[in-house]
Design an enzyme around this catalytic site. Structure first.
Site, PDB file in Angstrom:
ATOM      1  N   ASP A 132     -10.283  73.760  36.018  1.00  0.00           N
ATOM      2  CA  ASP A 132     -11.122  74.943  35.778  1.00  0.00           C
ATOM      3  C   ASP A 132     -10.594  75.945  34.747  1.00  0.00           C
ATOM      4  O   ASP A 132     -10.991  77.115  34.760  1.00  0.00           O
ATOM      5  CB  ASP A 132     -11.395  75.664  37.107  1.00  0.00           C
ATOM      6  CG  ASP A 132     -12.485  74.948  37.897  1.00  0.00           C
ATOM      7  OD1 ASP A 132     -13.509  74.606  37.304  1.00  0.00           O
ATOM      8  OD2 ASP A 132     -12.282  74.727  39.107  1.00  0.00           O
ATOM      9  N   ASP A 190     -19.747  70.657  36.966  1.00  0.00           N
ATOM     10  CA  ASP A 190     -19.178  71.954  36.575  1.00  0.00           C
ATOM     11  C   ASP A 190     -18.190  71.829  35.408  1.00  0.00           C
ATOM     12  O   ASP A 190     -17.956  72.771  34.662  1.00  0.00           O
ATOM     13  CB  ASP A 190     -18.424  72.604  37.755  1.00  0.00           C
ATOM     14  CG  ASP A 190     -19.028  72.363  39.117  1.00  0.00           C
ATOM     15  OD1 ASP A 190     -19.668  71.323  39.303  1.00  0.00           O
ATOM     16  OD2 ASP A 190     -18.844  73.197  40.009  1.00  0.00           O
TER      17      ASP A 190
HETATM   18  N1  GLY Z   1     -17.187  75.285  40.186  1.00  0.00           N
HETATM   19  C1  GLY Z   1     -17.362  75.457  41.556  1.00  0.00           C
HETATM   20  C2  GLY Z   1     -18.671  76.050  41.925  1.00  0.00           C
HETATM   21  O1  GLY Z   1     -19.571  76.158  41.134  1.00  0.00           O
HETATM   22  O2  GLY Z   1     -18.814  76.408  43.067  1.00  0.00           O
END
Ligand code: GLY
Length: 421
Positions: A132, A190
């Site tokens: 992330d 994501d």
């Molecule tokens: N990237 C994790 C979420 O969108 O909850």
């Protein structure tokens, strides 16, 4: 997020053509009114954001959290602020929102607060524990660099991009999302949100590998995450040696076959951004397909803020996800830069509707309430009954971003400026 600079500098000239300008101004009165309404909408939201984030900063200071590693506000639970440490995937959104407050107001108090909370993330430049970094470093240092051109931000970002790229596997053609023994090589939708960071790093460093990774990851995602109708799976697990797809499933959605709302939002945002950066029509086509899926879905409410999953079982009583609404609004505003006039109008009308809904008492907190966050009614992880119908820092971040994009659009500029050559 965007790493591209925008200029708000306006020049005004008085000419000898004042009578003609007067007539023109009568003729353009409706446009003027629309402009005033837009400015009013943006101003009232940023005024409220200023009040709320002032109170968040005060809560962090008064509670002592500001002096600890657990200093990044994420949500509230039982009325109390929940803050997280730097390696939490949401750590960059609070500093990112502070940067947007600085961008809108020009007030250096926001720049100083943004710098403070951004600097607390520096160690992430060497972090390789999950994928992330696009959120964590891009929203914090990325916005800081965009707005201040501070060379120290650039160095930290480039080191962070190296760390992120270390999770890329050429046999799969993707960046690994999580280190979790439940899967061999999990990639979630994501992950598309990391690619803007890599494309920026390619330009800044001159190293084409970052761009190759970003394009390959997007192509792999396009090939394996999507269903016929344009909706996406949440997670695809790959064989790390061969790149074969092992499973397709959900983690935060209702079912493996259902469209988790925020996943659709990440996909729309990610493929729209990939078109901006590459001008590859395949990415634009995918972004349009995702937009079509969302905008024509029979269970998208009239106010355009999705339920947490388009197939959530208890619709219309299911919790909404304001974060998905804000991300979709921001993405649609950018998509409107790249499509024909009729599609652009549809994107803009929907984004405007979403911004108005989110600005209404149904979703926007009153000053002094909601633990200092701006928006109510987001859903983090419904299957685990975690963060359901709560404020979330990323809902606020994309709401502020969408407001800035909307303002750009309404003043005749692209929502997102094109990348520097
Ligand atoms: N990237 C994790 C979420 O969108 O909850």
């Amino acid at each position: 997020m965007s790493f591209h600079a925008t200029s708000f500098v306006m020049t005004h000239k008085i000419t000898l053509l004042l009578p003609f300008l007067a007539i023109a101004s009568i003729l353009s009165a409706p446009a003027q009114k629309a402009g005033d309404e837009t400015e009013q909408l943006i101003r009232e939201n940023f005024d409220l954001a200023g009040q709320q984030y002032t109170s968040l900063l005060k809560t962090l200071a008064d509670s002592g959290a500001a002096g600890t590693a657990r200093c990044f506000p994420r949500t509230i639970e039982d009325g109390r602020l929940v803050s997280v440490i730097d390696t939490d995937w949401t750590s960059g959104f609070f500093p990112g929102s502070l940067w947007y407050l600085y961008e809108y107001t020009g007030d250096t108090k926001w720049r100083d607060a943004a710098r403070d909370y951004t600097a607390r993330l520096e160690k992430l430049k060497d972090f390789t524990g999950h994928h992330d970094l696009g959120f964590m470093l891009g929203c914090s240092y990325g916005n800081g660099h965009r707005l201040t051109r501070d060379p120290a931000c650039r160095d930290i970002l480039l080191q962070g991009a190296r760390s992120l790229a270390s999770r890329y596997n050429p046999a799969v053609g993707s960046i690994k999302s999580w280190n979790n023994p439940n899967w061999a090589f999990p990639v979630i939708i994501d992950n598309m949100m990391n690619l803007e960071f890599l494309l920026w790093a390619a330009r800044e460093s001159g190293d084409p590998r970052y761009r190759e990774i970003a394009i390959r990851h997007a192509m792999t995602t396009l090939a394996n995450h999507f269903r016929e109708d344009g909706s996406s799976h949440h997670l695809v697990d790959y064989d790390p040696d061969t790149g074969a797809v092992l499973t397709r499933q959900t983690v935060q959605g209702y079912a493996n076959w259902s469209p988790w709302a925020r996943g659709q939002a990440w996909g729309l945002y990610g493929f729209t951004m990939m078109h901006r950066e590459t001008r590859n029509p395949v990415f634009l086509a995918q972004a349009k397909k995702i937009a079509h899926f969302i905008l024509t879905h029979s269970r998208l409410p009239d106010d355009k803020i999705p339920y947490w999953d388009f197939d959530a079982p208890d619709i219309p009583n299911a919790p909404r996800d304001a974060s998905a609404g804000a991300i979709i609004a921001s993405a649609l505003l950018e998509l409107s830069d790249y499509v024909d006039a009729a599609t652009a109008k549809r994107c803009l009308d929907t984004a405007r509707r979403q911004l108005l809904t989110l600005s209404s008492p149904a979703f926007r907190a009153r000053a002094g309430e909601n633990g200092g966050f701006i928006l109510m009614h987001s859903t983090g992880n419904a299957p685990r009954n975690s963060e359901v119908d709560v404020p979330l820092n990323y809902a606020d971040y994309y709401f502020l971003e969408a407001l800035l994009r909307y303002r750009a659009k309404m003043s005749g500029r692209p929502a997102v400026p094109p990348p520097a050559p």
